[in-house]
Design an enzyme around this catalytic site. Structure first.
Site, PDB file in Angstrom:
ATOM      1  CG  HIS A  53      17.661 -14.811 -16.875  1.00  0.00           C
ATOM      2  ND1 HIS A  53      18.837 -13.917 -17.526  1.00  0.00           N
ATOM      3  CD2 HIS A  53      17.299 -15.182 -17.779  1.00  0.00           C
ATOM      4  CE1 HIS A  53      18.311 -13.718 -18.474  1.00  0.00           C
ATOM      5  NE2 HIS A  53      17.288 -14.701 -19.101  1.00  0.00           N
ATOM      6  NE  ARG A  54      20.748 -15.243 -20.614  1.00  0.00           N
ATOM      7  CZ  ARG A  54      20.920 -14.525 -21.043  1.00  0.00           C
ATOM      8  NH1 ARG A  54      22.433 -14.189 -20.847  1.00  0.00           N
ATOM      9  NH2 ARG A  54      20.429 -13.746 -22.123  1.00  0.00           N
ATOM     10  CD  GLU A  80      16.139 -18.814 -18.559  1.00  0.00           C
ATOM     11  OE1 GLU A  80      15.839 -18.923 -19.529  1.00  0.00           O
ATOM     12  OE2 GLU A  80      17.089 -19.165 -18.898  1.00  0.00           O
ATOM     13  CG  ASP A  82      18.445 -19.047 -22.990  1.00  0.00           C
ATOM     14  OD1 ASP A  82      17.435 -18.626 -23.198  1.00  0.00           O
ATOM     15  OD2 ASP A  82      19.013 -18.647 -22.024  1.00  0.00           O
ATOM     16  CG  HIS A  95      20.725 -15.976 -24.088  1.00  0.00           C
ATOM     17  ND1 HIS A  95      21.536 -14.969 -24.885  1.00  0.00           N
ATOM     18  CD2 HIS A  95      19.676 -15.824 -23.581  1.00  0.00           C
ATOM     19  CE1 HIS A  95      20.235 -14.193 -24.952  1.00  0.00           C
ATOM     20  NE2 HIS A  95      19.155 -15.294 -24.149  1.00  0.00           N
ATOM     21  CD  GLU A 173      13.769 -18.605 -24.738  1.00  0.00           C
ATOM     22  OE1 GLU A 173      14.833 -17.650 -23.299  1.00  0.00           O
ATOM     23  OE2 GLU A 173      13.695 -17.786 -25.367  1.00  0.00           O
ATOM     24  CD  GLN A 224      11.792 -20.229 -20.452  1.00  0.00           C
ATOM     25  OE1 GLN A 224      12.035 -19.060 -20.625  1.00  0.00           O
ATOM     26  NE2 GLN A 224      12.977 -20.106 -20.216  1.00  0.00           N
TER      27      GLN A 224
END
Ligand code: G3P
Ligand code: CA
Length: 386
Positions: A53-54, A80, A82, A95, A173, A224
């Site tokens: 995550h990030r 992952e 954003d 993010h 994402e 996502q």
């Protein structure tokens, strides 16, 4: 499941064109085995997916070069990120909607501290320090070399994914997509140009035996989004790329049951933890939308057991992966990738419910939980000069 098995399943290149629903999970076996474990043999996504995550964002500033290098070399399945777009049209990984939480934007652009990312050019973003905030917030994990870290473009994250012995995939994402009309097509064009879509990707040299090979498989990119509109746009732009609908409870998401507002002195994590869906039908309607638009899975939020007072508190949300919810998704033939979970007790609790993978800030803990080889994080960071 062993590393070899995980990679063998992916190396088989299971078709992306599988109709959803062919892989029903043994949700009611009652044999003590984690549920849903057969779905990943039908969908080209690793079983027990490890999604950084990030990046490895517990140990290094989120969405920066050391965070992604560390995640890659630890052996995660996916990096992952954003996705947002600069004023001059460059895809970047940030993010928040604005830059003041984790850059020095207030010093560099005092009049624009709250301005959206989309109002900055890439040159302006590259002048910001995206690492010093971490040293101030987490002195026990601080490194002098984190000062002055840059915000990364998507190209730069792709470079990191391609350059190591491990070939992780990308789990992308579309963030605040309503601010970025056409970003799904921009993303498609970028991935195609970089050889991450279609046949071109197959011509890239394969990872060595024993290394992470997700980036060499049809599941190399997962899209996502929390946005139904963006899910539809992604379906149109890249129908062949696996998509996951992220789930949220309340405004913009699944209908919540009525309840008390957040109390004075009540932590946001505690407030989130007592939220409930309005009804099974309300939950099902989001699954139906995901399935109707070809999603291969859903990404529900999780409650972290140490949400009150621990570092992870900022990532403790509503429990949208109760056993009946996981079962409902599996019965629809969809995977469940849970965000964001960092502690072994939570990995265990949710894996017993059958979730198929986790977004985590602490991939080293998740890899250990899954019984996969561990690496020395300090050594990895030092190898790259951090
Ligand atoms: O993308 C999964 C998870 O990252 C969603 O939450 O806010 O951290 O992007 P967020
Ligand atoms: Ca995200």
């Amino acid at each position: 499941m062993t590393t070899a098995t995980r990679h063998w399943l992916l190396a088989c290149g299971v078709s992306l064109m599988l109709p959803i629903g062919v892989a029903q999970a043994a949700d009611t076996a009652g044999d003590g085995e984690p549920q849903g474990s057969t779905l990943c043999t039908k969908i080209p996504i690793p079983c027990d997916a490890v999604i950084a995550h990030r990046g490895a964002s517990y140990q290094a500033p989120e969405s920066t070069r050391p965070a992604y290098l560390l995640a890659r070399d630890l052996g995660v399945d996916y990096l992952e990120l954003d996705l947002q777009r600069t004023q001059d049209g460059v895809l970047v990984t940030v993010h928040d909607n604005s830059l003041d939480r984790n850059t020095n934007v207030a010093e560099v652009f005092p009049d624009r501290a709250d301005a959206p990312v989309s109002s900055f050019t890439l040159d302006e973003l590259k002048r910001l320090d995206a690492g010093s905030w971490f040293n101030a917030a987490y002195p026990d994990r601080a490194r002098d070399s984190y000062s002055g870290l840059e915000i990364l473009t998507l190209d730069e994250v792709i470079d990191i994914a391609e350059e190591g012995n491990n070939h992780p995939g990308l789990y992308i994402e579309t963030k605040v997509p309503e601010q970025f009309p056409g970003i799904e097509q921009d993303l498609r064009n970028k991935l195609e140009a970089r050889g991450w879509l279609g046949k071109a990707a197959k011509s890239r040299p394969a990872a060595e035996q024993g290394a992470v090979r997700v980036g060499d498989t049809p599941g190399r990119v997962v899209m996502q989004t929390f946005s139904k509109a963006s899910l539809q746009a992604l379906e149109e732009a890249m129908p062949q790329v696996p998509r996951v609908l992220l789930l949220w409870l309340g405004e913009g998401g699944i209908e919540a049951a009525p309840g008390r507002p957040q109390g004075d002195g009540e932590s946001t994590a505690d407030y989130y933890a007592r939220q409930q869906v309005a009804s099974p039908e309300a939950y099902r309607s989001w699954l139906d939308f995901a399935k109707d638009h070809g999603a291969i899975g859903v990404g529900p939020s999780a409650v972290q057991s140490e949400h009150d007072g621990a570092f992870s508190s900022q990532f403790s949300y509503m429990d949208l992966a109760e056993p009946w919810m996981v079962g409902m998704a599996h019965d629809d033939g969809m995977l469940v990738h849970l965000y964001t979970v960092d502690e072994p007790a939570d990995f265990e609790r949710y894996r017993q419910r059958g979730v198929d993978g986790f977004f985590t800030n602490r991939p080293e803990q998740l890899l250990e939980f899954y019984g996969l080889p561990s690496q020395d994080q300090d050594a990895i960071l030092k190898r790259y000069g951090y």
